[in-house]
Design a protein around this motif. Sequence first.
Motif, PDB file in Angstrom:
ATOM      1  N   ILE A  19      58.504 -33.237-173.520  1.00 28.64           N
ATOM      2  CA  ILE A  19      59.106 -32.454-172.441  1.00 28.64           C
ATOM      3  C   ILE A  19      58.062 -32.310-171.343  1.00 28.64           C
ATOM      4  N   ILE A  20      58.441 -32.673-170.140  1.00 27.27           N
ATOM      5  CA  ILE A  20      57.518 -32.648-169.007  1.00 27.27           C
ATOM      6  C   ILE A  20      57.988 -31.574-168.031  1.00 27.27           C
ATOM      7  N   LEU A  21      57.200 -30.530-167.862  1.00 23.17           N
ATOM      8  CA  LEU A  21      57.525 -29.490-166.892  1.00 23.17           C
ATOM      9  C   LEU A  21      57.143 -29.978-165.499  1.00 23.17           C
ATOM     10  N   VAL A  22      58.051 -29.831-164.543  1.00 17.88           N
ATOM     11  CA  VAL A  22      57.809 -30.391-163.213  1.00 17.88           C
ATOM     12  C   VAL A  22      58.048 -29.358-162.120  1.00 17.88           C
ATOM     13  N   ASP A  23      57.255 -29.481-161.089  1.00 15.79           N
ATOM     14  CA  ASP A  23      57.416 -28.712-159.860  1.00 15.79           C
ATOM     15  C   ASP A  23      58.410 -29.466-158.987  1.00 15.79           C
ATOM     16  N   SER A  24      59.379 -28.761-158.434  1.00 12.76           N
ATOM     17  CA  SER A  24      60.417 -29.416-157.633  1.00 12.76           C
ATOM     18  C   SER A  24      59.859 -30.126-156.418  1.00 12.76           C
ATOM     19  N   GLU A  25      58.657 -29.741-155.983  1.00 15.36           N
ATOM     20  CA  GLU A  25      58.059 -30.360-154.804  1.00 15.36           C
ATOM     21  C   GLU A  25      57.047 -31.448-155.159  1.00 15.36           C
ATOM     22  N   GLN A  26      56.860 -31.715-156.470  1.00 13.70           N
ATOM     23  CA  GLN A  26      55.854 -32.706-156.885  1.00 13.70           C
ATOM     24  C   GLN A  26      56.404 -33.645-157.959  1.00 13.70           C
ATOM     25  N   LEU A  27      57.645 -34.023-157.806  1.00  8.09           N
ATOM     26  CA  LEU A  27      58.267 -34.889-158.806  1.00  8.09           C
ATOM     27  C   LEU A  27      57.588 -36.246-158.905  1.00  8.09           C
ATOM     28  N   GLN A  28      57.069 -36.752-157.810  1.00  6.96           N
ATOM     29  CA  GLN A  28      56.471 -38.085-157.806  1.00  6.96           C
ATOM     30  C   GLN A  28      55.233 -38.156-158.690  1.00  6.96           C
ATOM     31  N   ASN A  29      54.549 -37.033-158.867  1.00 10.72           N
ATOM     32  CA  ASN A  29      53.386 -37.015-159.751  1.00 10.72           C
ATOM     33  C   ASN A  29      53.773 -37.374-161.182  1.00 10.72           C
ATOM     34  N   THR A  30      54.961 -36.950-161.581  1.00  8.70           N
ATOM     35  CA  THR A  30      55.448 -37.235-162.933  1.00  8.70           C
ATOM     36  C   THR A  30      55.676 -38.726-163.114  1.00  8.70           C
ATOM     37  N   GLU A  31      56.235 -39.363-162.100  1.00  5.15           N
ATOM     38  CA  GLU A  31      56.498 -40.803-162.170  1.00  5.15           C
ATOM     39  C   GLU A  31      55.198 -41.566-162.379  1.00  5.15           C
ATOM     40  N   THR A  32      54.138 -41.144-161.699  1.00  2.00           N
ATOM     41  CA  THR A  32      52.850 -41.828-161.802  1.00  2.00           C
ATOM     42  C   THR A  32      52.189 -41.585-163.147  1.00  2.00           C
ATOM     43  N   THR A  76      56.652 -23.939-158.420  1.00  2.00           N
ATOM     44  CA  THR A  76      55.791 -23.229-159.370  1.00  2.00           C
ATOM     45  C   THR A  76      55.024 -22.079-158.709  1.00  2.00           C
ATOM     46  N   ALA A  77      54.791 -22.179-157.417  1.00  2.00           N
ATOM     47  CA  ALA A  77      54.097 -21.092-156.717  1.00  2.00           C
ATOM     48  C   ALA A  77      54.923 -19.810-156.727  1.00  2.00           C
ATOM     49  N   GLU A  78      56.229 -19.951-156.932  1.00  2.00           N
ATOM     50  CA  GLU A  78      57.125 -18.789-156.934  1.00  2.00           C
ATOM     51  C   GLU A  78      57.560 -18.395-158.343  1.00  2.00           C
ATOM     52  N   LEU A  79      57.047 -19.084-159.357  1.00  2.00           N
ATOM     53  CA  LEU A  79      57.482 -18.858-160.732  1.00  2.00           C
ATOM     54  C   LEU A  79      56.986 -17.506-161.253  1.00  2.00           C
ATOM     55  N   GLN A  80      57.902 -16.714-161.787  1.00  2.00           N
ATOM     56  CA  GLN A  80      57.577 -15.396-162.315  1.00  2.00           C
ATOM     57  C   GLN A  80      57.516 -15.427-163.843  1.00  2.00           C
ATOM     58  N   ILE A 106      52.366 -29.063-169.826  1.00  2.00           N
ATOM     59  CA  ILE A 106      52.368 -27.827-169.037  1.00  2.00           C
ATOM     60  C   ILE A 106      51.406 -27.917-167.853  1.00  2.00           C
ATOM     61  N   SER A 107      51.023 -29.138-167.483  1.00  2.00           N
ATOM     62  CA  SER A 107      50.018 -29.321-166.433  1.00  2.00           C
ATOM     63  C   SER A 107      50.425 -28.698-165.105  1.00  2.00           C
ATOM     64  N   THR A 108      51.723 -28.721-164.793  1.00  2.00           N
ATOM     65  CA  THR A 108      52.162 -28.164-163.509  1.00  2.00           C
ATOM     66  C   THR A 108      52.363 -26.659-163.565  1.00  2.00           C
ATOM     67  N   LEU A 109      52.338 -26.100-164.761  1.00  2.00           N
ATOM     68  CA  LEU A 109      52.487 -24.655-164.902  1.00  2.00           C
ATOM     69  C   LEU A 109      51.186 -23.977-164.484  1.00  2.00           C
ATOM     70  N   PRO A 110      51.236 -22.935-163.654  1.00  2.00           N
ATOM     71  CA  PRO A 110      49.993 -22.244-163.283  1.00  2.00           C
ATOM     72  C   PRO A 110      49.204 -21.827-164.522  1.00  2.00           C
ATOM     73  N   GLU A 111      47.904 -22.053-164.492  1.00  2.00           N
ATOM     74  CA  GLU A 111      47.075 -21.799-165.675  1.00  2.00           C
ATOM     75  C   GLU A 111      47.149 -20.358-166.152  1.00  2.00           C
ATOM     76  N   LYS A 112      47.352 -19.426-165.232  1.00  2.00           N
ATOM     77  CA  LYS A 112      47.422 -18.020-165.629  1.00  2.00           C
ATOM     78  C   LYS A 112      48.641 -17.733-166.510  1.00  2.00           C
ATOM     79  N   LEU A 113      49.599 -18.679-166.549  1.00  2.00           N
ATOM     80  CA  LEU A 113      50.808 -18.497-167.355  1.00  2.00           C
ATOM     81  C   LEU A 113      50.770 -19.276-168.668  1.00  2.00           C
TER      82      LEU A 113
END
Length: 482
Positions: A19-32, A76-80, A106-113
């Motif tokens: 399962i790959i967690l993705v930021d809606s604004e950085q989908l291309q990073n997942t492809e790479t 992810t910047a707005e993730l609560q 969980i790489s795209t998940l903010p580390e504090k979470l």
Amino acid sequence: MKLTIHSSFQESISQQHLIILVDSEQLQNTETTYSIESLNTLIESTQYKAELNETLALINQTPVCSNSLILGLGKTAELQPAKLAKIAQTIIKASQKKFKQISVDISTLPEKLHYLFALNLTQASYAFDEYKSKKNEFILEQINLIAKTTPLASAQLSLIEAIQSGQNLARDLGNRPGNICFPEYLAEQALSLAAEYPDLLKVTVLDEQQISDLGMNAFLAVSQGSDRPGRIITLEYQAQRQEAPVVLVGKGITFDTGGISLKPGLGMDEMKYDMCGAASVLGAIRALCEAKLPLHVVGTIAAAENMPSAKATRPGDIVTTMSGQTVEILNTDAEGRLVLCDTLTYVKRFNPALVIDIATLTGACVVALGSVLTGLFTPDDELATELNAAGQTIFDRVWRMPVLEDYQEQLDSPFADIANIGGPKAGAVTAACFLQRFTRDYRWAHLDIAGTAWNSGANKGATGRPVPLLMQFLANRVNTNG
């Protein structure tokens, strides 16, 4: 549930789910990163936007894993933190009946979470099917977390696994019905735990004769209406340690009919949850044994059943507590404070550094805070700060409520030192003020978990709260003092 942390996907593990967690604004990073074939074409054809909890299946489209899933986090910047539980539930639901192991990037998940999300995954994996003839098909055993950088280390993962074990025990006990889980049963659970951890745990169980000999007449005023005898259960963790212990006191009303002040029948089945304070103490002690935290903790449980019978206490009866204070019992459904007040006097013998009682005490707290926050009552500002900080870290949050001398006069009685109810105003506060009269000799906090200990409705079940809060609080004390 076993948790591990890796810097990259472990391709050597077969038959698993990625399962790959993705930021809606950085989908291309997942492809790479995962060499996903034709990701843009797939996104266009499905109109996938990676909004919060939105999924996109990838079957044989990445060379590293044939069974893959992209799971959206939105921005992810707005993730609560409050949203993490639903994301975890989606992951577990997609995996639990199909795979023994899964990997979650969980790489795209903010580390504090990261810490909280790992705990959420273990919480989402809980299921209760003890009394169902058809059991849940749950085969998931291990979750491998993937992140190039993370604050998670083996110590944090071990603590999370211990919290999960303790929280699951608390949930199991809460979900068991009153004909199974009664005071003697709770005592048996404590003794079984001591047999499992003989080097860490010492258990003492007081029967009703011993309770009577101690003058705990407020406790007996509750238990005397039932054919199930009450018990005072004490579990001492690392008793050999010299420092003054943290004492946890749990309300264990294994079923609460209200006694002579009978509750309405609708929804009374949920009164099996009136022992969730006791369950959380047992859960915290189990978690301590698994985590092996270096501190001295005492857990004491006031276990009784509140039933109407010819032997039951009547409204207007007056009893003398173990402390010597007399109580006029105006409402037998305000029974939690009666078993607790004697128990809070009893635990003085341990010379505690501080005492925290945990109780499903008042409907008024549910009205005030709903099922989101646990009510915190303490006159101790430093203790309140520590509990609030622990709750924020583990997202098992509290909200401080007043416990002021101004409210004490509502408990005045013309016939006894104190009445057990304070009238219709500020019911959660006056309940805490009642307990305060028995705790003036030590640092003390009261957690009213009436709204947070279980869920009603379609998702009815014990939550295991506040085991995470208690364990984080204790772990913080180790880190501060160690």
